[in-house]
Write a protein that holds these residues in place. Structure first.
Motif, PDB file in Angstrom:
ATOM      1  N   UNK A   1       0.966  -1.083  -0.022  1.00 39.38           N
ATOM      2  CA  UNK A   1       0.064  -0.059   0.012  1.00 39.38           C
ATOM      3  C   UNK A   1       0.914   1.135   0.080  1.00 39.38           C
ATOM      4  N   UNK A   2       0.730   2.132  -0.901  1.00 36.33           N
ATOM      5  CA  UNK A   2       1.310   3.266  -0.889  1.00 36.33           C
ATOM      6  C   UNK A   2       0.508   4.596  -1.327  1.00 36.33           C
ATOM      7  N   UNK A   3       0.925   5.665  -0.744  1.00 35.18           N
ATOM      8  CA  UNK A   3       0.399   6.794  -1.228  1.00 35.18           C
ATOM      9  C   UNK A   3       1.567   7.760  -1.618  1.00 35.18           C
ATOM     10  N   UNK A   4       1.347   8.721  -2.626  1.00 39.62           N
ATOM     11  CA  UNK A   4       2.272   9.544  -3.202  1.00 39.62           C
ATOM     12  C   UNK A   4       1.777  10.850  -3.466  1.00 39.62           C
TER      13      UNK A   4
ATOM     14  N   UNK B   1      -2.627  17.131   2.740  1.00 46.46           N
ATOM     15  CA  UNK B   1      -1.545  17.790   1.569  1.00 46.46           C
ATOM     16  C   UNK B   1      -0.273  17.109   1.784  1.00 46.46           C
ATOM     17  N   UNK B   2      -0.092  16.532   0.461  1.00 47.85           N
ATOM     18  CA  UNK B   2       1.248  15.940   0.029  1.00 47.85           C
ATOM     19  C   UNK B   2       1.458  14.625   1.036  1.00 47.85           C
ATOM     20  N   UNK B   3       0.456  14.047   1.225  1.00 50.88           N
ATOM     21  CA  UNK B   3       0.756  12.808   1.737  1.00 50.88           C
ATOM     22  C   UNK B   3       1.337  11.891   1.290  1.00 50.88           C
TER      23      UNK B   3
ATOM     24  N   UNK C   1     -12.309  12.081  -5.262  1.00 50.21           N
ATOM     25  CA  UNK C   1     -11.829  13.486  -5.857  1.00 50.21           C
ATOM     26  C   UNK C   1     -10.526  13.733  -5.054  1.00 50.21           C
ATOM     27  N   UNK C   2      -9.306  13.439  -5.484  1.00 50.92           N
ATOM     28  CA  UNK C   2      -8.014  13.692  -4.842  1.00 50.92           C
ATOM     29  C   UNK C   2      -6.887  13.869  -5.897  1.00 50.92           C
ATOM     30  N   UNK C   3      -6.017  14.241  -5.551  1.00 52.13           N
ATOM     31  CA  UNK C   3      -4.699  14.357  -6.380  1.00 52.13           C
ATOM     32  C   UNK C   3      -3.617  13.659  -5.962  1.00 52.13           C
ATOM     33  N   UNK C   4      -2.710  13.153  -6.867  1.00 49.29           N
ATOM     34  CA  UNK C   4      -1.631  12.232  -6.230  1.00 49.29           C
ATOM     35  C   UNK C   4      -1.894  10.804  -6.741  1.00 49.29           C
ATOM     36  N   UNK C   5      -1.191   9.983  -6.104  1.00 55.57           N
ATOM     37  CA  UNK C   5      -1.514   8.554  -6.533  1.00 55.57           C
ATOM     38  C   UNK C   5      -1.511   7.401  -5.338  1.00 55.57           C
ATOM     39  N   UNK C   6      -2.460   6.545  -5.388  1.00 58.71           N
ATOM     40  CA  UNK C   6      -2.736   5.542  -4.287  1.00 58.71           C
ATOM     41  C   UNK C   6      -2.336   4.343  -4.862  1.00 58.71           C
ATOM     42  N   UNK C   7      -1.560   3.344  -4.442  1.00 57.44           N
ATOM     43  CA  UNK C   7      -1.144   2.137  -5.234  1.00 57.44           C
ATOM     44  C   UNK C   7      -1.614   0.949  -4.271  1.00 57.44           C
ATOM     45  N   UNK C   8      -2.306   0.222  -4.503  1.00 52.22           N
ATOM     46  CA  UNK C   8      -2.665  -1.098  -3.763  1.00 52.22           C
ATOM     47  C   UNK C   8      -1.936  -2.321  -4.422  1.00 52.22           C
TER      48      UNK C   8
END
Lengths: 513, 384
Positions: free
Chosen positions: A259-262, A276-278, A311-318
Motif C-alpha cells: 500500500x502506498x500513497x504518493x 496535503x502532500x501525503x 476526488x483527490x490529487x496524487x496517486x494511491x497504489x494497492x
C-alpha cells in the motif's frame, strides 16, 4: 461523603428468554462523587444505566433518588429528576446545528416561536462556563467525533442534570483531550454534580474516580474505594482472571510494498484543504500506525483508501495497482478490507443476523455459492467459526445483531474484515469502546494477520493501542504528515503529543526517511 | 443409507437453527399481534354495520360467512387474492431493497395492456400463446420502471414522486392507445379487440373463476423468497435496504442493488397485470389505474415483507373484499365498510408500539424470572 443521592436495588432485566442482562443488581452513588461503573462488554453496565435513565424497563427492582422511590418510566422522568446521560452511540441530529441539538426539546421561545439567538447564547454560556469550546452554528454532520461528544455533554448540562451518566466518554478522545476532559469532570464535581462513568480503561479509573462498582455477567461484583484497590485487582474482578501479558512485537522480514500513497492532497466537503502532500508506504508484514488528534485528516485518508472519496490529487497504489477511480466494491476485490470507524453506521446491519453481518464481505466467494444459491450450511459454519475465534457472546446465529453488546458487535466487524483480508487491512479505530478482554482478542488477530505478511494501516486515537501494535507510525497534523517515526518505542507519549498538536515537526529531510 | 441418515440429521439441525424456541416465540408474538389487530378492526366494522344497517345480523353473516358459503364463492376469494399476491410480492421486493417505488401501479396497467396487445396481434397457439404475452407485459413494465429507478440511483430523484407521475403517464398513454390506435369500434367501448381464446388462462376448478394465474402467483412467491433469502443477489438487496452505508462499505454496489430490486418488483407487478387481463377480461379496457399496485404495499406490510407470508395476507384481503361484495349485493350496507377494516388493520399492524413484541417479551421474561425463582429483594413489587 454524604448520603447516597442515588440507589438502585434488586434490578432484574431480561431481554427475552435466556438473555439476562441484569440479575439482581444493586448500585448506589454518593452525592458529589465520580463513580466508575466497570466491567467487560455485555456485563450489563449500559443496560443498568439505561434502566436508570428510563430507556429500558426493569422487570424487578427499585430506584431511589435521595432515598425517595422513583419509577423511571421514560427518559423525561429521569431528566426531571436531574439525571442526564451521554450515550456511547451519539444521539444527535446530523442535519441540525449544535445550538439546535442542545436546545432540542427545551427550546427557548419568543412569541411562541423558536428563539434561535437564545439557543446560541445558551450554548455559548455553557461552553464558556464548562470550558468546552464549540461553534453553536456548526452542523453536527461536520463535527469530529470528539466535538460531537462535547455537544452531548452540553446537551445534558443544558437540562440542568445533577447526576451525569457518561458511557465510555474517553473512547473517542486523544490523550491531550482526555486530560482536559478530566479537568472538566473534576470541575463539574466541584460544581456539585455527581458523575457516573461507564468505562473499562483502568488508568482513568485510577486517575479521576472516587469509587468503583464492578459488574460481571449481569451481576455486581462489588463496590470499592478506588484508592484502596490496584489496577490488577480491578482487572481481575472484571474479567475473572489475570489478563494475559502484553504482546511482543515479533518482527518478520518486510515483504513488497502493498500500500502506498504518493503526494496525495484533497479538499474537505466544505472546500478546505484536508490533506496535503501525503506520502507513505506500507510493506507486507508491516503495521503502520496513524497518530493524530481526531479531525486532522484521518477521515479523508481512510475515505480515499477505501474508495469512498474519489476526488483527490496524487496517486494511491494497492499492490502495484492504482486505486484512482475505482469503486469500493472494486477496491475490495483487489484485496483490501476495512474496519470502519463508525460501527453502527458503516460496520453492521443492525437488522441483519449474526450470519449476515459476519459473512457480508465474503458472500461472493465461490465456495459459498452453488450456482445462483448460497450455501447456508457453509455460511453458518463460517459465522460460527468466526464467533468462536473472536469469542463473540451470542445466543443464536440467526438473532439480529442489535441484540449483541457494542463490544461483541465490534468483534464481529473486526472478525469479518480480518478474515476477509487478502492484501491490506485498514483498521479505523478497531477497538473503540471495547473492553479489555475484547481489545486483547482483536489485537491478537490483527497481529496474526501481520505475521501472515499482510500490510496493515492502523488509525487510532488511543496512543497506547498504536504503541502496543506498531513499530512504525506517521503523525498527522492539519492534513500533513509532521513526522515519520521508525521506532515508536524511542518516543515518549509527551513527545508524540507535541507532534500531534503541531508544536513540533520533523524537518523535511528527516521526514523522508 | 448412511448418506440418507446424514442428510436427515443435517435437515434436523437446519430446522433447529431456523426455529429455536425464541424464534418460534417471536413468530407467535408477531402473529398474535396481527390477529388482535384484525379482531379489533372487525369489531369496529361490526359496530359501523350495526349503525347503518336495518338488518345488521344479515349483513354481518354475508360479510363473514358469505365467502366461505360455497366453492364458487371461495373461488371468488382466490380470484381476488391473485392480483394482490403479485402486487404484494412486488412491494416486498421494492421495500426490502429500501425504496418506495409506486410504479407497481403503472406496471399493472402496462403489463396488462401489453400482454393483451401481444396476445391479440401475435395470435399464437399452444403454451406460447400464454407465455409470450405475459413475457411481453412483464418486460414492458420493467423497461418503463427502469426510468424512475435509475433516476433515483443516479440523480437521487425521489422515486416515490417520480414513480407516481409515471403511473399517470403510462395510464394516459394507455387510454389514448385504446381510444384511438388499437380501438375495436365493434366493442362499443374504448377497448381492444377480443383476446383470443388460446391466450386466455385456463380455469383450475369447475364452477369457479380460479385460473392458472393463481399457480403462477404462488410460483412467483416461492421464487421471490428464494431470490431474497437464498441468493447473493438477494443478500445484496436486503443489506442495501437495511443499511445503505453498511452495504456500501462492505463492497456492495448499492445503486445497482436498489435498481434491480425495483425493476424486479415492477416486473412482478407487470406479470400480475398480464395475468389479471388474460384471466378475467375479454378485452383490455382499463381507463383508470387498477389500484392493485397500492394494495400491494398494504399486503406487504401485513405480511411483514416476508414473501412466504404474502399469500396469506393476499388471501385475507381477497376474503375481505369478497365478503364486502356479497354484503353489498345482498343487503343495504355499502361495500366501502371493507375500507374501514383495511385501514384499521393497517394502522394497527404498522404501528410498532401497538402490542409491540418488546412489550410481549417483557411479559414473558417476567414469567421466566418468576419461574427461575430469583430471590426477591427487599419488598420489591412486580412493576414492569
Amino acid at each position: 461523603m454524604s448520603l447516597p443521592i442515588l440507589r438502585m436495588q434488586g434490578i432484574c432485566k431480561s431481554y427475552g428468554p435466556g438473555i439476562i442482562a441484569a440479575d439482581d443488581v444493586s448500585f448506589s452513588v454518593d452525592a458529589g462523587e465520580i463513580h466508575a461503573l466497570a466491567g467487560e462488554n455485555g456485563a450489563g453496565k449500559t443496560t443498568l444505566m439505561k434502566i436508570l435513565f428510563g430507556m429500558e424497563k426493569a422487570q424487578r427492582g427499585e430506584i431511589f433518588i435521595n432515598e425517595k422511590p422513583v419509577v423511571m418510566a421514560d427518559p423525561n422522568i429521569a431528566m426531571a429528576h436531574g439525571i442526564g446521560m451521554v450515550h456511547q452511540h451519539f444521539m444527535l441530529v446530523d442535519d441540525l446545528t449544535v445550538a439546535e441539538n442542545v436546545s432540542l426539546g427545551i427550546e427557548p421561545k419568543r412569541h411562541g416561536l423558536f428563539d434561535r439567538e437564545a439557543a446560541r447564547e445558551l450554548v455559548r454560556t455553557l461552553a464558556e462556563r464548562f470550558d468546552m469550546p464549540v461553534d453553536p452554528d456548526a452542523f453536527i454532520r461536520d463535527l469530529s467525533v470528539a466535538n460531537k461528544q462535547k455537544v452531548e455533554i452540553l446537551k445534558v448540562l443544558a437540562r440542568r442534570a445533577d447526576i451525569i451518566i457518561l458511557d465510555e466518554p474517553t473512547a473517542v478522545l486523544t490523550p491531550q483531550e482526555t486530560k482536559r476532559f478530566f479537568e472538566q469532570l473534576t470541575a463539574l464535581r466541584k460544581a456539585g454534580r455527581t458523575i457516573i462513568v461507564i468505562t473499562h480503561k483502568l488508568p482513568e479509573i485510577k486517575a479521576i474516580c472516587d469509587r468503583i462498582t464492578i459488574m460481571r455477567k449481569g451481576r455486581t461484583v462489588g463496590t470499592y474505594d478506588v484508592a484502596s484497590i490496584s489496577e490488577q485487582e480491578i482487572s481481575r474482578l472484571m474479567i475473572g482472571s489475570d489478563p494475559l501479558p502484553e504482546p511482543i512485537l515479533e518482527s518478520i522480514d518486510p515483504g513488497p510494498v502493498l500500500l502506498s500513497m504518493h503526494d496525495v492532497s484533497c479538499l474537505s466537503p466544505s472546500g478546505k484543504s484536508a490533506l496535503r502532500g501525503i506520502t507513505f508506504e506500507v510493506r507486507g508484514g508491516e503495521l503502520l500506525g496513524v497518530v493524530g488528534v481526531e479531525g486532522n485528516g484521518q477521515r479523508e485518508l481512510v475515505d480515499i483508501l477505501t474508495g469512498r472519496k474519489t476526488a483527490y490529487a496524487g496517486s494511491v497504489q494497492l499492490a502495484g495497482d492504482s486505486l484512482q477511480g475505482l469503486s469500493i466494491a472494486r477496491i475490495r476485490r483487489h484485496g483490501l478490507s476495512f474496519i470502519p470507524e463508525d460501527r453502527m453506521k458503516d460496520g453492521v446491519d443492525l437488522d441483519g443476523s449474526l450470519v449476515d453481518n459476519a459473512t457480508a464481505a465474503i458472500r461472493d466467494d465461490r465456495q459459498f455459492n452453488i450456482g445462483p444459491f448460497q450455501s447456508d450450511r457453509k455460511l453458518d459454519a463460517y459465522a460460527k467459526r468466526l464467533a468462536e475465534r473472536y469469542e463473540v457472546r451470542h445466543e443464536s446465529l440467526r438473532e439480529p445483531i442489535r441484540h449483541l453488546s457494542g463490544g461483541n458487535m465490534q468483534k464481529v466487524v473486526c472478525g469479518r474484515e480480518i478474515s476477509a483480508c487478502k492484501t491490506v487491512l485498514i483498521a479505523d479505530q478497531p477497538t473503540r469502546g471495547v473492553d479489555v478482554g475484547s481489545v486483547r482478542t482483536i489485537h491478537d488477530h490483527i497481529e496474526l494477520l501481520r505475521q501472515h505478511g499482510k500490510a496493515i494501516l492502523l488509525i487510532s486515537s488511543d496512543l497506547s493501542e498504536i504503541r502496543t501494535l506498531c513499530r512504525r507510525a506517521i503523525v498527522l497534523h492539519q492534513g500533513e504528515i509532521v513526522a515519520h517515526i521508525d521506532d515508536l518505542a524511542a518516543y515518549t507519549e509527551e513527545e508524540l503529543g507535541l507532534y500531534m498538536l503541531g508544536l513540533k515537526r520533523q524537518r523535511t529531510t528527516e521526514a523522508g526517511s | 443409507m448412511k448418506r440418507l441418515s446424514a442428510f436427515v440429521s443435517r435437515l434436523c439441525s437446519w430446522f433447529k437453527s431456523q426455529f429455536t424456541s425464541r424464534h418460534l416465540l417471536t413468530a407467535l408474538i408477531e402473529g398474535g399481534r396481527t390477529l388482535i389487530a384484525i379482531l379489533i378492526a372487525y369489531l369496529v366494522a361490526f359496530a359501523v354495520i350495526g349503525f347503518v344497517s336495518d338488518d345488521p345480523e344479515m349483513a354481518i353473516r354475508w360479510f363473514v360467512f358469505g365467502p366461505l358459503s360455497s366453492p364458487t364463492e371461495f373461488g371468488e376469494v382466490l380470484k381476488n387474492a391473485t392480483p394482490l399476491l403479485f402486487a404484494g410480492i412486488a412491494a416486498c421486493l421494492i421495500i426490502k431493497g429500501g425504496n418506495f417505488n409506486m410504479f407497481t401501479e403503472g406496471a399493472f396497467y402496462a403489463g396488462g395492456l401489453i400482454a393483451a396487445l401481444a396476445a391479440i396481434y401475435f395470435d399464437l397457439s399452444g403454451i406460447l400463446a400464454i407465455i409470450i404475452p405475459l413475457a411481453c407485459g412483464t418486460l414492458a413494465a420493467m423497461l418503463i420502471g427502469y426510468i424512475p429507478a435509475k433516476l433515483k440511483a443516479k440523480y437521487e430523484v425521489n422515486e416515490f414522486v417520480s414513480s407516481i407521475m409515471f403511473n399517470f403517464i403510462v395510464m394516459w398513454i394507455g387510454v389514448w392507445l385504446i381510444s384511438n390506435v388499437v380501438i375495436d369500434v365493434t366493442s362499443g367501448d374504448n377497448a381492444t379487440a377480443p383476446i383470443p381464446d388460446a391466450s386466455r388462462l385456463r380455469i383450475l376448478f369447475e364452477n369457479t373463476n380460479v385460473t392458472t394465474g393463481l399457480l403462477i402467483a404462488l410460483g412467483v412467491a416461492v421464487v421471490a423468497y428464494l431470490y431474497m433469502f437464498r441468493t447473493r443477489f438477494g443478500f445484496r438487496l436486503r443489506m442495501t435496504g437495511d443499511n445503505k452505508a453498511f452495504a456500501r462499505s462492505v463492497g456492495i454496489d448499492v445503486g445497482r442493488a436498489g435498481v434491480s430490486s425495483q425493476i424486479l418488483g415492477i416486473g412482478v407487478a407487470g406479470l400480475g397485470g398480464g395475468v389479471e387481463i388474460l384471466a378475467n377480461y375479454h378485452r383490455f379496457n382499463w381507463k383508470t389505474l387498477p389500484g392493485f399496485g397500492f394494495d400491494g404495499f398494504m399486503v406487504a406490510i401485513i405480511a411483514k415483507n416476508r414473501p412466504l407470508l404474502v399469500p396469506f395476507a393476499a388471501l385475507f384481503i381477497g376474503y375481505l373484499r369478497s365478503g364486502a361484495d356479497l354484503m353489498a349485493f345482498n343487503t343495504d350496507v355499502a361495500q366501502e365498510v371493507v375500507q374501514i377494516i383495511q385501514g384499521l388493520i393497517l394502522i394497527l399492524v404498522a404501528s410498532e408500539a401497538f402490542f409491540s413484541s418488546a412489550w410481549f417479551r417483557g411479559v414473558i421474561a417476567k414469567r421466566m424470572f418468576r419461574r427461575k425463582q430469583l430471590a426477591p429483594v427487599g419488598g420489591v413489587d412486580d412493576h414492569a
